[in-house]
Design an enzyme around this catalytic site. Structure first.
Site, PDB file in Angstrom:
ATOM      1  N   GLY A 197      62.941  53.102  75.835  1.00  0.00           N
ATOM      2  CA  GLY A 197      63.136  54.144  74.829  1.00  0.00           C
ATOM      3  C   GLY A 197      64.432  54.892  75.083  1.00  0.00           C
ATOM      4  O   GLY A 197      65.357  54.374  75.719  1.00  0.00           O
ATOM      5  N   SER A 198      64.479  56.116  74.607  1.00  0.00           N
ATOM      6  CA  SER A 198      65.731  56.878  74.671  1.00  0.00           C
ATOM      7  C   SER A 198      65.919  57.511  76.056  1.00  0.00           C
ATOM      8  O   SER A 198      64.944  57.784  76.761  1.00  0.00           O
ATOM      9  CB  SER A 198      65.689  57.975  73.605  1.00  0.00           C
ATOM     10  OG  SER A 198      64.540  58.780  73.827  1.00  0.00           O
ATOM     11  N   PRO A 199      67.172  57.776  76.429  1.00  0.00           N
ATOM     12  CA  PRO A 199      67.417  58.418  77.726  1.00  0.00           C
ATOM     13  C   PRO A 199      66.699  59.763  77.847  1.00  0.00           C
ATOM     14  O   PRO A 199      66.198  60.111  78.924  1.00  0.00           O
ATOM     15  CB  PRO A 199      68.940  58.593  77.746  1.00  0.00           C
ATOM     16  CG  PRO A 199      69.451  57.528  76.834  1.00  0.00           C
ATOM     17  CD  PRO A 199      68.414  57.362  75.764  1.00  0.00           C
ATOM     18  N   VAL A 201      63.758  60.794  76.551  1.00  0.00           N
ATOM     19  CA  VAL A 201      62.336  60.612  76.894  1.00  0.00           C
ATOM     20  C   VAL A 201      62.220  59.926  78.261  1.00  0.00           C
ATOM     21  O   VAL A 201      61.280  60.202  79.021  1.00  0.00           O
ATOM     22  CB  VAL A 201      61.589  59.833  75.784  1.00  0.00           C
ATOM     23  CG1 VAL A 201      60.124  59.645  76.148  1.00  0.00           C
ATOM     24  CG2 VAL A 201      61.700  60.565  74.448  1.00  0.00           C
ATOM     25  N   GLY A 202      63.207  59.094  78.599  1.00  0.00           N
ATOM     26  CA  GLY A 202      63.220  58.468  79.933  1.00  0.00           C
ATOM     27  C   GLY A 202      63.149  59.518  81.035  1.00  0.00           C
ATOM     28  O   GLY A 202      62.455  59.341  82.047  1.00  0.00           O
ATOM     29  N   GLU A 219      64.141  51.302  80.666  1.00  0.00           N
ATOM     30  CA  GLU A 219      65.052  50.526  79.817  1.00  0.00           C
ATOM     31  C   GLU A 219      65.505  51.470  78.713  1.00  0.00           C
ATOM     32  O   GLU A 219      64.765  51.716  77.758  1.00  0.00           O
ATOM     33  CB  GLU A 219      64.325  49.307  79.230  1.00  0.00           C
ATOM     34  CG  GLU A 219      63.868  48.291  80.267  1.00  0.00           C
ATOM     35  CD  GLU A 219      64.992  47.405  80.778  1.00  0.00           C
ATOM     36  OE1 GLU A 219      66.129  47.517  80.268  1.00  0.00           O
ATOM     37  OE2 GLU A 219      64.757  46.609  81.692  1.00  0.00           O
ATOM     38  N   CYS A 253      69.046  48.322  70.754  1.00  0.00           N
ATOM     39  CA  CYS A 253      69.585  49.083  71.891  1.00  0.00           C
ATOM     40  C   CYS A 253      70.918  48.540  72.363  1.00  0.00           C
ATOM     41  O   CYS A 253      71.739  49.281  72.877  1.00  0.00           O
ATOM     42  CB  CYS A 253      68.584  49.086  73.039  1.00  0.00           C
ATOM     43  SG  CYS A 253      68.131  47.421  73.557  1.00  0.00           S
TER      44      CYS A 253
HETATM   45  P1  NAD Z   1      61.734  57.180  72.067  1.00  0.00           P
HETATM   46  O1  NAD Z   1      62.244  57.464  73.437  1.00  0.00           O
HETATM   47  O2  NAD Z   1      61.726  58.266  71.074  1.00  0.00           O
HETATM   48  O3  NAD Z   1      60.214  56.637  72.140  1.00  0.00           O
HETATM   49  C1  NAD Z   1      59.827  55.589  72.995  1.00  0.00           C
HETATM   50  C2  NAD Z   1      58.353  55.732  73.331  1.00  0.00           C
HETATM   51  O4  NAD Z   1      58.157  56.972  74.014  1.00  0.00           O
HETATM   52  C3  NAD Z   1      57.417  55.748  72.120  1.00  0.00           C
HETATM   53  O5  NAD Z   1      56.280  54.961  72.419  1.00  0.00           O
HETATM   54  C4  NAD Z   1      57.046  57.219  71.972  1.00  0.00           C
HETATM   55  O6  NAD Z   1      55.738  57.414  71.480  1.00  0.00           O
HETATM   56  C5  NAD Z   1      57.140  57.738  73.388  1.00  0.00           C
HETATM   57  N1  NAD Z   1      57.550  59.154  73.447  1.00  0.00           N
HETATM   58  C6  NAD Z   1      58.383  59.799  72.588  1.00  0.00           C
HETATM   59  N2  NAD Z   1      58.532  61.093  72.951  1.00  0.00           N
HETATM   60  C7  NAD Z   1      57.788  61.258  74.082  1.00  0.00           C
HETATM   61  C8  NAD Z   1      57.535  62.372  74.943  1.00  0.00           C
HETATM   62  N3  NAD Z   1      58.076  63.550  74.722  1.00  0.00           N
HETATM   63  N4  NAD Z   1      56.718  62.184  75.997  1.00  0.00           N
HETATM   64  C9  NAD Z   1      56.160  60.974  76.242  1.00  0.00           C
HETATM   65  N5  NAD Z   1      56.363  59.893  75.458  1.00  0.00           N
HETATM   66  C10 NAD Z   1      57.165  60.029  74.393  1.00  0.00           C
HETATM   67  O7  NAD Z   1      62.573  55.921  71.558  1.00  0.00           O
HETATM   68  P2  NAD Z   1      62.518  55.210  70.160  1.00  0.00           P
HETATM   69  O8  NAD Z   1      63.099  56.095  69.117  1.00  0.00           O
HETATM   70  O9  NAD Z   1      61.186  54.617  69.946  1.00  0.00           O
HETATM   71  O10 NAD Z   1      63.537  54.007  70.447  1.00  0.00           O
HETATM   72  C11 NAD Z   1      64.921  54.150  70.382  1.00  0.00           C
HETATM   73  C12 NAD Z   1      65.561  54.284  71.746  1.00  0.00           C
HETATM   74  O11 NAD Z   1      65.126  53.252  72.610  1.00  0.00           O
HETATM   75  C13 NAD Z   1      67.069  54.139  71.686  1.00  0.00           C
HETATM   76  O12 NAD Z   1      67.672  55.065  72.555  1.00  0.00           O
HETATM   77  C14 NAD Z   1      67.301  52.723  72.179  1.00  0.00           C
HETATM   78  O13 NAD Z   1      68.587  52.489  72.687  1.00  0.00           O
HETATM   79  C15 NAD Z   1      66.243  52.602  73.205  1.00  0.00           C
HETATM   80  N6  NAD Z   1      65.912  51.209  73.445  1.00  0.00           N
HETATM   81  C16 NAD Z   1      66.215  50.640  74.638  1.00  0.00           C
HETATM   82  C17 NAD Z   1      65.943  49.296  74.856  1.00  0.00           C
HETATM   83  C18 NAD Z   1      66.251  48.614  76.155  1.00  0.00           C
HETATM   84  O14 NAD Z   1      65.772  47.506  76.352  1.00  0.00           O
HETATM   85  N7  NAD Z   1      67.021  49.201  77.035  1.00  0.00           N
HETATM   86  C19 NAD Z   1      65.331  48.556  73.852  1.00  0.00           C
HETATM   87  C20 NAD Z   1      65.030  49.178  72.659  1.00  0.00           C
HETATM   88  C21 NAD Z   1      65.313  50.503  72.459  1.00  0.00           C
END
Ligand code: NAD
Length: 474
Positions: A197-199, A201-202, A219, A253
């Site tokens: 997901g996004s940095p 939320v990471g 990731e 991503c």
């Molecule tokens: P996101 O970080 O918003 O959400 C990812 C997951 O985290 C979802 O399941 C969501 O329900 C959960 N989440 C969201 N907010 C949260 C919180 N506050 N606490 C706990 N869990 C939470 O990301 P997104 O919008 O779903 O995806 C887009 C991002 O993911 C982009 O930054 C993209 O670059 C990245 N991404 C990375 C890869 C990779 O392999 N490196 C692949 C795909 C997407």
């Protein structure tokens, strides 16, 4: 493109987690043959559900069926096949060398499952990014809880059906839900968390993991630069950049996020990217069956606002720029004369807008890359070996692809993942298996006499001489 949420109570989440904890030793003891049988069943079931998966992704964001085949299903099935081919070898104890000072011993690494692991996935490749890490986790012998994104509910529903058809809940369970569900899961003492997901939320995930000293694979995303130098084959670069940027409507991503192109080739490249886009999606891409949509209004508004911000501050759309909010549609867009401080150049775009910046010397392009966070992917289009070497040696990135785009993701022999802001840890193939395993170090005494037998107190006589010899020669 709705955002429905299936709520599950915290008690149910804990109940499933405890059931998996109770089962983890049994799952850990499974043989390569048993794990391979599970992976084979998963492969077969995915193929049976192929049409349903395609339908779900079409409902979620009009993803074309062929893209579903290649960027969702194939990624998982090829990961399965690769794991099946290699699992016996991966599970075998792996011998390592023995330093002279430990003569008379043997050492090896035994890869053991971490235990109960959590996989949190994003929406942009929902099946790929939920199931491909699950393949690695199952191959490594773990119990798994999956939390796909709330933004792609149709895909989550099909995945839930597949998981229920294949696994008892105390082995693999899929939990549907949004942020609150994710937070409830993150409260639990998992043995590993694999988050995509996004940095932003990471960082939340890593903080939650720290409470239990849970290991993490993150990731993440970021801005992936694409450098095209003066020696590049412009026809090929244009075709491959246009494709890589617009697969999944730029919601990838590792999509080329911004373009750094040598001034002498800039106009030619942008014109050819425009031609490629027309050839792929026609005069009006909103009518093309092969062009998806932004996943929801929020993401539509985010990308549109970033594009507008650039246009309002002097940028020029070379191609595209049309939008339709009701349809979550943004035309494939290339913009130039973009300010370095604009939103398009400071935030991850994650949509079909490609800002292009001209450079006069390669060092200028390298400086732009290095003034930002380390990217997940960096692309170089060039025929010059020394230019390629210069970019590789003077920049950092999780992955790099030379004279093409996105395809580094598809080679299971390569580790996939970022560096710092773009991620921590690696996945795919062996690296995925490794991420879900503990590399247990085993030392075995073979000879009857060991170094510590000789060097134990009292430290008298020749023992100091032996210590001196060890320091000097061994
Ligand atoms: P996101 O970080 O918003 O959400 C990812 C997951 O985290 C979802 O399941 C969501 O329900 C959960 N989440 C969201 N907010 C949260 C919180 N506050 N606490 C706990 N869990 C939470 O990301 P997104 O919008 O779903 O995806 C887009 C991002 O993911 C982009 O930054 C993209 O670059 C990245 N991404 C990375 C890869 C990779 O392999 N490196 C692949 C795909 C997407």
């Amino acid at each position: 493109m709705t955002t429905e949420t299936i709520n599950i109570s915290k008690q149910d989440i804990r109940r499933i987690f405890e059931a998996q904890r109770a089962n983890r030793q049994d799952v850990a003891q499974t043989t390569a043959r048993e794990r391979i049988a599970k992976l084979r069943r998963l492969h077969k079931t995915l193929m049976q559900y192929r049409q349903e998966i395609r339908n779900a992704l079409y409902q979620d964001f009009q993803k074309p069926p062929l893209e579903v085949d290649l960027t969702e299903i194939y990624i998982v099935t090829s990961e399965i096949k690769y794991a099946i081919r290699n699992l016996r070898r991966w599970m075998k104890p792996q011998g390592v060398g023995t330093p002279l000072a430990l003569l008379g011993s043997r050492s090896y690494i035994q890869y053991q499952p971490k235990g109960v692991v959590l996989i949190i996935a994003p929406w942009n490749f929902p099946v790929n990014l939920t199931f491909a890490p699950m393949v690695s986790a199952i191959a490594a012998g773990n119990c798994v809880m999956l939390k796909p994104s709330e933004n792609t509910p149709h895909s989550s529903a099909v995945m839930s059906k597949i998981v229920k058809a294949l696994f008892p809940e105390n082995e693999v369970a899929l939990v549907e839900g949004a942020v609150e569900t994710s937070k409830a899961l993150l409260d639990l003492p998992f043995n590993h968390i694999f988050f995509t997901g996004s940095p932003g939320v990471g960082k939340i995930v890593m903080q939650a993991a720290a409470k239990h000293l849970t290991s993490v694979t993150l990731e993440l995303g970021g801005k992936s630069p694409t450098i095209v130098d003066e020696t590049a084959d412009i026809d090929k670069a244009a075709a491959r950049i246009a494709w890589g940027k617009h697969v999944n409507m730029g919601q990838t991503c590792i999509a080329p996020d911004y373009l750094l192109v040598h001034e002498s080739r800039k106009e030619e490249l942008l014109e050819k990217i425009g031609q490629q886009l027309k050839a792929a999606y026609g005069e009006d891409p909103s009518q093309s069956a092969d062009y998806p949509r932004m996943v929801n209004r929020n993401h539509f508004k985010r990308v549109k606002a970033a594009m507008q911000d650039a246009l309002d501050t002097g940028a020029r759309a070379v191609t595209g720029g049309q939008t339709d909010e009701a349809d979550c549609y943004i035309a494939p867009t290339v913009v130039t004369d973009v300010g370095q401080d604009s939103r398009l150049m400071t935030e991850e775009i994650f949509g079909p807008v490609l800002p292009a910046i001209g450079f006069r010397s390669l060092q200028e392009a390298i400086d732009i890359v290095n003034s930002r966070e380390k990217p997940l992917a960096l692309y170089i289009f060039s025929k010059s070996r020394s230019n390629i070497r210069q970019v590789l040696n003077h920049t950092q990135a999780g992955t790099t692809c030379i004279n093409n785009s996105l395809l580094q993701f598809n080679n299971h022999y390569l580790p996939f993942g970022g560096d710092n802001n773009s991620g921590i840890g690696k996945s795919h193939g062996w690296y995925g298996f490794e991420a879900f395993s503990n590399a247990r170090a085993v030392y075995k005494q073979v000879w009857p006499i060991s170094t510590n037998d000789l060097l134990k107190p009292p430290y008298t006589g020749w023992k100091q001489w032996l210590a001196d010899f060890t320091l000097r020669w061994l």
